[in-house]
Design an enzyme around this catalytic site. Structure first.
Site, PDB file in Angstrom:
ATOM      1  CD  GLN A  40      -2.869   1.223  -0.340  1.00 55.44           C
ATOM      2  OE1 GLN A  40      -3.427  -0.108   0.020  1.00 55.44           O
ATOM      3  NE2 GLN A  40      -2.750   2.673   0.072  1.00 55.44           N
ATOM      4  CB  SER A 226       8.960   5.013  -1.704  1.00 59.65           C
ATOM      5  OG  SER A 226       8.455   5.163  -3.251  1.00 59.65           O
ATOM      6  NE  ARG A 227       5.684   0.262   3.270  1.00 58.76           N
ATOM      7  CZ  ARG A 227       4.833   0.494   2.329  1.00 58.76           C
ATOM      8  NH1 ARG A 227       4.086   1.376   1.677  1.00 58.76           N
ATOM      9  NH2 ARG A 227       4.087  -0.684   2.468  1.00 58.76           N
ATOM     10  CG  LEU A 228      11.121   7.440   1.156  1.00 54.62           C
ATOM     11  CD1 LEU A 228      11.709   7.978  -0.465  1.00 54.62           C
ATOM     12  CD2 LEU A 228      12.473   6.708   1.941  1.00 54.62           C
TER      13      LEU A 228
END
Length: 252
Positions: A40, A226-228
């Site tokens: 996600q 991107s999980r940043l």
């Protein structure tokens, strides 16, 4: 010519197959394990930086909590983590009932597992997750019981069934089948509650009341692709009695 209903019905096998295909992509399940394959993405509009945030975390919490009303179902739901005297943790969902400069308050049975653990190890953490808004808030700090007066004031706002339940349930204890119904009937008799009553004079039990988590640390998380993710953490300079906070940006 097919009616709209028959056209829809004719597509059902495709829709069902398509749905199952998506689920198969999201997870792989076998008798031995479940693998979650979904990735996600999060797209919060927030940009969190120590330079653009209020100096007090409660001000930011109030902004966020207010903004998710009507967007997130039950935004007051929070994961409460406690630990035994031996350091064994446990987590459950409870409901926030008050937040102010003193801390975050919820109410429960003082004989429950969470209460026993907070009495033995008076620290806890809270986590709010607002999926629809791509936000999380984490709170860590010591705990204390709220005053009897505060507990009394809140208890009297509860529905009749909840008041009866607070008396009837020995929360977290093992019970026999049908025992809870028996206890509820006994409490109704004790306080003269009759079928159809919507209110009754039921006092606050001695074993029930509020806990306050006094924050030493409050982290705000805004989901990014991107999980940043954006993360900032407020920490008190010198423990829970100090009103000064330092704000740090954290790596995602």
């Amino acid at each position: 010519m097919l009616s709209p209903y028959h056209r829809y019905k004719s597509t059902l096998p495709f829709l069902i197959t398509r749905h199952r295909f998506r689920m198969d992509i999201a997870i792989q399940s076998s008798p031995e394990k479940i693998n979650v394959l979904a990735h996600q993405q999060y797209h919060s509009l927030d940009h969190l930086s120590p330079s653009n945030l209020p100096t007090n975390p409660l001000d930011l919490f109030r902004q966020w909590f207010t903004s998710v009303q009507g967007i997130v179902h039950e935004p007051e739901a929070m994961a409460l983590s406690t630990a035994s005297a031996d350091g064994i943790p446990s987590t459950r969902i409870v409901l926030l009932k008050q937040a102010d400069n003193h801390g975050f308050v919820f109410f429960t049975n003082y004989n429950s597992r969470k209460s026993r653990e907070m009495q033995a190890n008076p620290h806890a953490s809270l986590a709010f997750y607002w999926r629809e808004d791509h936000r999380q808030v984490r709170v860590v700090g010591p705990v204390e019981k709220v005053s009897r007066e505060e507990s009394e004031a809140y208890f009297q706002t509860r529905p009749l069934g909840s008041k009866i339940g607070a008396w009837a349930s020995n929360q977290s204890a093992a019970i026999a089948e049908g025992e809870l119904d028996h206890q509820i009937n006994q409490i109704k008799k004790k306080f003269g509650v009759k079928e159809g009553d919507v209110d009754a004079d039921i006092p606050l039990p001695d074993h029930w009341g509020g806990w306050r988590v006094i924050p030493n640390e409050v982290e705000f998380w805004a989901g990014k692709p991107s999980r940043l993710h954006d993360r900032v953490c407020y920490r008190r300079w010198d423990g829970p009695t100090n009103s000064e906070w330092r704000i740090e940006r954290l790596a995602p």
